[in-house]
Motif scaffolding. Structure first.
Motif, PDB file in Angstrom:
ATOM      1  N   ILE A 261      14.199 -72.603 -17.114  1.00 32.91           N
ATOM      2  CA  ILE A 261      14.411 -71.674 -18.222  1.00 32.91           C
ATOM      3  C   ILE A 261      15.827 -71.129 -18.126  1.00 32.91           C
ATOM      4  O   ILE A 261      16.231 -70.634 -17.069  1.00 32.91           O
ATOM      5  CB  ILE A 261      13.390 -70.523 -18.182  1.00 32.91           C
ATOM      6  CG1 ILE A 261      11.957 -71.081 -18.213  1.00 32.91           C
ATOM      7  CG2 ILE A 261      13.608 -69.555 -19.328  1.00 32.91           C
ATOM      8  CD1 ILE A 261      10.907 -70.016 -17.967  1.00 32.91           C
ATOM      9  N   ASN A 262      16.575 -71.181 -19.211  1.00 27.40           N
ATOM     10  CA  ASN A 262      17.916 -70.580 -19.235  1.00 27.40           C
ATOM     11  C   ASN A 262      17.752 -69.072 -19.415  1.00 27.40           C
ATOM     12  O   ASN A 262      17.416 -68.598 -20.499  1.00 27.40           O
ATOM     13  CB  ASN A 262      18.756 -71.173 -20.365  1.00 27.40           C
ATOM     14  CG  ASN A 262      20.210 -70.792 -20.251  1.00 27.40           C
ATOM     15  OD1 ASN A 262      20.553 -69.708 -19.763  1.00 27.40           O
ATOM     16  ND2 ASN A 262      21.095 -71.683 -20.704  1.00 27.40           N
ATOM     17  N   ILE A 263      17.915 -68.343 -18.340  1.00 26.05           N
ATOM     18  CA  ILE A 263      17.652 -66.906 -18.352  1.00 26.05           C
ATOM     19  C   ILE A 263      18.597 -66.154 -19.272  1.00 26.05           C
ATOM     20  O   ILE A 263      18.310 -65.028 -19.693  1.00 26.05           O
ATOM     21  CB  ILE A 263      17.754 -66.360 -16.910  1.00 26.05           C
ATOM     22  CG1 ILE A 263      17.102 -64.980 -16.798  1.00 26.05           C
ATOM     23  CG2 ILE A 263      19.194 -66.332 -16.442  1.00 26.05           C
ATOM     24  CD1 ILE A 263      15.625 -65.000 -16.956  1.00 26.05           C
ATOM     25  N   ASN A 264      19.762 -66.767 -19.626  1.00 21.54           N
ATOM     26  CA  ASN A 264      20.761 -66.091 -20.454  1.00 21.54           C
ATOM     27  C   ASN A 264      20.585 -66.351 -21.941  1.00 21.54           C
ATOM     28  O   ASN A 264      21.242 -65.698 -22.755  1.00 21.54           O
ATOM     29  CB  ASN A 264      22.166 -66.498 -20.027  1.00 21.54           C
ATOM     30  CG  ASN A 264      22.530 -65.931 -18.663  1.00 21.54           C
ATOM     31  OD1 ASN A 264      22.193 -64.809 -18.332  1.00 21.54           O
ATOM     32  ND2 ASN A 264      23.211 -66.750 -17.850  1.00 21.54           N
ATOM     33  N   VAL A 286      15.324 -59.352 -20.463  1.00 18.90           N
ATOM     34  CA  VAL A 286      16.143 -59.557 -21.658  1.00 18.90           C
ATOM     35  C   VAL A 286      16.928 -58.297 -21.996  1.00 18.90           C
ATOM     36  O   VAL A 286      18.118 -58.349 -22.365  1.00 18.90           O
ATOM     37  CB  VAL A 286      15.256 -59.992 -22.833  1.00 18.90           C
ATOM     38  CG1 VAL A 286      16.051 -60.045 -24.130  1.00 18.90           C
ATOM     39  CG2 VAL A 286      14.629 -61.348 -22.544  1.00 18.90           C
ATOM     40  N   ARG A 287      16.316 -57.110 -21.864  1.00 19.16           N
ATOM     41  CA  ARG A 287      16.996 -55.857 -22.178  1.00 19.16           C
ATOM     42  C   ARG A 287      18.174 -55.615 -21.222  1.00 19.16           C
ATOM     43  O   ARG A 287      19.253 -55.166 -21.630  1.00 19.16           O
ATOM     44  CB  ARG A 287      15.993 -54.705 -22.099  1.00 19.16           C
ATOM     45  CG  ARG A 287      16.463 -53.411 -22.744  1.00 19.16           C
ATOM     46  CD  ARG A 287      15.375 -52.374 -22.657  1.00 19.16           C
ATOM     47  NE  ARG A 287      14.115 -52.898 -23.200  1.00 19.16           N
ATOM     48  CZ  ARG A 287      12.933 -52.390 -22.906  1.00 19.16           C
ATOM     49  NH1 ARG A 287      12.829 -51.385 -22.045  1.00 19.16           N
ATOM     50  NH2 ARG A 287      11.853 -52.894 -23.455  1.00 19.16           N
ATOM     51  N   TYR A 288      17.983 -55.920 -19.953  1.00 13.27           N
ATOM     52  CA  TYR A 288      19.071 -55.738 -18.981  1.00 13.27           C
ATOM     53  C   TYR A 288      20.220 -56.705 -19.292  1.00 13.27           C
ATOM     54  O   TYR A 288      21.399 -56.351 -19.155  1.00 13.27           O
ATOM     55  CB  TYR A 288      18.533 -55.993 -17.571  1.00 13.27           C
ATOM     56  CG  TYR A 288      19.523 -55.728 -16.469  1.00 13.27           C
ATOM     57  CD1 TYR A 288      19.643 -54.464 -15.902  1.00 13.27           C
ATOM     58  CD2 TYR A 288      20.358 -56.752 -15.997  1.00 13.27           C
ATOM     59  CE1 TYR A 288      20.553 -54.227 -14.880  1.00 13.27           C
ATOM     60  CE2 TYR A 288      21.268 -56.524 -14.991  1.00 13.27           C
ATOM     61  CZ  TYR A 288      21.358 -55.251 -14.440  1.00 13.27           C
ATOM     62  OH  TYR A 288      22.292 -55.008 -13.432  1.00 13.27           O
ATOM     63  N   ARG A 289      19.849 -57.915 -19.717  1.00 18.63           N
ATOM     64  CA  ARG A 289      20.892 -58.887 -20.079  1.00 18.63           C
ATOM     65  C   ARG A 289      21.691 -58.423 -21.280  1.00 18.63           C
ATOM     66  O   ARG A 289      22.916 -58.591 -21.341  1.00 18.63           O
ATOM     67  CB  ARG A 289      20.215 -60.230 -20.368  1.00 18.63           C
ATOM     68  CG  ARG A 289      21.172 -61.374 -20.725  1.00 18.63           C
ATOM     69  CD  ARG A 289      20.390 -62.581 -21.149  1.00 18.63           C
ATOM     70  NE  ARG A 289      19.718 -62.344 -22.439  1.00 18.63           N
ATOM     71  CZ  ARG A 289      18.740 -63.124 -22.909  1.00 18.63           C
ATOM     72  NH1 ARG A 289      18.299 -64.150 -22.192  1.00 18.63           N
ATOM     73  NH2 ARG A 289      18.198 -62.851 -24.077  1.00 18.63           N
ATOM     74  N   GLY A 293      25.245 -57.913 -19.882  1.00 18.32           N
ATOM     75  CA  GLY A 293      25.836 -59.238 -20.018  1.00 18.32           C
ATOM     76  C   GLY A 293      25.001 -60.297 -19.310  1.00 18.32           C
ATOM     77  O   GLY A 293      23.943 -60.026 -18.733  1.00 18.32           O
ATOM     78  N   ALA A 294      25.486 -61.534 -19.359  1.00 18.22           N
ATOM     79  CA  ALA A 294      24.747 -62.666 -18.826  1.00 18.22           C
ATOM     80  C   ALA A 294      24.615 -62.589 -17.310  1.00 18.22           C
ATOM     81  O   ALA A 294      25.491 -62.058 -16.613  1.00 18.22           O
ATOM     82  CB  ALA A 294      25.436 -63.966 -19.224  1.00 18.22           C
ATOM     83  N   TYR A 295      23.493 -63.143 -16.833  1.00 18.15           N
ATOM     84  CA  TYR A 295      23.266 -63.224 -15.384  1.00 18.15           C
ATOM     85  C   TYR A 295      24.094 -64.367 -14.808  1.00 18.15           C
ATOM     86  O   TYR A 295      24.233 -65.437 -15.423  1.00 18.15           O
ATOM     87  CB  TYR A 295      21.791 -63.464 -15.079  1.00 18.15           C
ATOM     88  CG  TYR A 295      20.870 -62.346 -15.533  1.00 18.15           C
ATOM     89  CD1 TYR A 295      20.709 -61.205 -14.757  1.00 18.15           C
ATOM     90  CD2 TYR A 295      20.161 -62.450 -16.724  1.00 18.15           C
ATOM     91  CE1 TYR A 295      19.849 -60.189 -15.164  1.00 18.15           C
ATOM     92  CE2 TYR A 295      19.306 -61.437 -17.137  1.00 18.15           C
ATOM     93  CZ  TYR A 295      19.155 -60.300 -16.356  1.00 18.15           C
ATOM     94  OH  TYR A 295      18.316 -59.299 -16.756  1.00 18.15           O
ATOM     95  N   TYR A 318      13.092 -71.886 -10.972  1.00 18.35           N
ATOM     96  CA  TYR A 318      12.760 -72.219 -12.369  1.00 18.35           C
ATOM     97  C   TYR A 318      13.791 -71.659 -13.337  1.00 18.35           C
ATOM     98  O   TYR A 318      13.587 -71.764 -14.547  1.00 18.35           O
ATOM     99  CB  TYR A 318      11.373 -71.654 -12.714  1.00 18.35           C
ATOM    100  CG  TYR A 318      10.255 -72.301 -11.936  1.00 18.35           C
ATOM    101  CD1 TYR A 318       9.754 -73.542 -12.310  1.00 18.35           C
ATOM    102  CD2 TYR A 318       9.709 -71.675 -10.825  1.00 18.35           C
ATOM    103  CE1 TYR A 318       8.716 -74.135 -11.598  1.00 18.35           C
ATOM    104  CE2 TYR A 318       8.680 -72.277 -10.096  1.00 18.35           C
ATOM    105  CZ  TYR A 318       8.199 -73.505 -10.496  1.00 18.35           C
ATOM    106  OH  TYR A 318       7.183 -74.098  -9.794  1.00 18.35           O
ATOM    107  N   LEU A 319      14.862 -71.067 -12.857  1.00 13.65           N
ATOM    108  CA  LEU A 319      15.857 -70.434 -13.719  1.00 13.65           C
ATOM    109  C   LEU A 319      17.175 -71.195 -13.643  1.00 13.65           C
ATOM    110  O   LEU A 319      17.543 -71.775 -12.624  1.00 13.65           O
ATOM    111  CB  LEU A 319      16.079 -68.979 -13.308  1.00 13.65           C
ATOM    112  CG  LEU A 319      14.843 -68.079 -13.304  1.00 13.65           C
ATOM    113  CD1 LEU A 319      15.219 -66.686 -12.831  1.00 13.65           C
ATOM    114  CD2 LEU A 319      14.159 -68.031 -14.660  1.00 13.65           C
ATOM    115  N   THR A 320      17.873 -71.209 -14.778  1.00 14.64           N
ATOM    116  CA  THR A 320      19.223 -71.754 -14.842  1.00 14.64           C
ATOM    117  C   THR A 320      20.113 -70.724 -15.509  1.00 14.64           C
ATOM    118  O   THR A 320      19.667 -69.960 -16.377  1.00 14.64           O
ATOM    119  CB  THR A 320      19.257 -73.082 -15.621  1.00 14.64           C
ATOM    120  OG1 THR A 320      20.582 -73.580 -15.616  1.00 14.64           O
ATOM    121  CG2 THR A 320      18.801 -72.893 -17.062  1.00 14.64           C
TER     122      THR A 320
END
Length: 321
Positions: A261-264, A286-289, A293-295, A318-320
């Protein structure tokens, strides 16, 4: 508290968030159906019925009418008592004369002619119709309800036929019937090593201890994750016993990488589909992003208070970014 319980159910049974909510709603309805009537009876007591004065007067009048129409007790004169006392009891009925009989062939009418009650005669006939047989005189006493005095009176007249001798030569010369052929069952195909992230239910069913339902559950859990990253995750599948787990560890290997999953760029709904992440956690990610900004790495997820190090290390593969 509700979110923690919801996350515990999802983590324990490997179900989606909507299924976990449905489970909690069903549990709440079951509790209400069990204790609801008791609570309603306690909180809302039924009012005691009040009897009006008119109803009481009507009831008293009915009682008076019933008492007035009751019949008087009969009176007996001394003449009636004299006539009653002068009556003598009837003499007992003479017993029928017994005669020789075979309890294996006698009819109900013959048993009755011997002085047996009708229900005893019918009981003997029913015993014989089910394959029962009297081999000796004492066997007649096994009939339930037969009085010992009646048996003692009839015992000298019981005449049993001699048992038939079996022709041994005929019995040995008769051809033996062929034994039935035992049924044959289709055996499972021998398993071969396979990739768990690309396998279907047909490959899983070949393993010992895994049927069609459990195979479908394994595939559903794998698709929810996006794929396995380690064989240690097999123990998280609900309903997997030690035999099935050992078979998976032996034949199912992790060869292809999981879907990430693309976390950004993923929305809260996309992140919530993963069984390790709850809806509230996905919304906060999502709110923190949006605010910061992007992780850049999984370590930045530790800045979110509701995400601990154990969960972050669990979802990081599982994150990208």
């Amino acid at each position: 508290m509700f979110q923690r319980l919801l996350f515990a159910i999802r983590d324990e049974f490997g179900v989606s968030r909507s299924q976990a909510r449905g489970f909690m709603v069903l549990a709440a309805l079951m509790v209400l159906s069990w204790f609801g009537p008791f609570l309603v009876g306690r909180l809302l007591p039924l009012p005691s019925p009040e009897i009006s004065q008119a109803d009481r007067q009507t009831a008293d009048s009915l009682v008076a009418v019933l008492e007035s129409i009751q019949p008087e007790k009969p009176t007996y004169s001394s003449k009636n008592y004299a006539n009653y006392s002068s009556k003598t009891p009837e003499s007992p009925r003479a017993l029928p004369e017994p005669f020789p009989f075979d309890p294996n062939t006698a009819t109900v009418q013959q048993f009755q002619a011997l002085g047996m009650p009708t229900f005893i005669a019918e009981r003997i006939e029913k015993y014989r119709s089910k394959g029962g047989e009297f081999r000796k005189k004492e066997d007649l006493q096994r009939i339930y309800g037969l009085q010992p005095t009646l048996y003692q009176r009839l015992e000298p007249y019981i005449s049993l036929a001699a048992p038939k001798e079996t022709n041994i030569a005929t019995a040995t010369s008769a051809p033996a019937s062929p034994l039935p052929t035992p049924p044959t069952f289709a055996k499972k195909a021998a398993p071969v090593p396979f990739d768990i992230n690309t396998a279907d239910t047909t490959q899983l069913i070949r393993l010992k201890g895994i049927g069609s339902k459990l195979a479908a559950r394994i595939v559903k859990f794998r698709d929810g994750l996006g794929g396995f990253i380690s064989v240690t995750q097999y123990s998280e599948i609900f309903g997997l016993d030690s035999l099935a787990l050992s078979e998976l560890n032996r034949w199912a290997a992790v060869r292809t990488p999981p879907q990430k999953i693309n976390i950004n760029t993923a929305s809260a709904e996309d992140i919530d589909r993963h069984p390790y992440i709850s809806k509230r956690q996905a919304q906060i990610i999502v709110r923190y992003r949006e605010q910061h900004g992007a992780y850049k790495s999984a370590q930045e997820l530790l800045n979110i208070k509701i995400l601990d190090e154990k969960l972050v290390s669990k979802i990081a593969p599982y994150l990208t970014f």
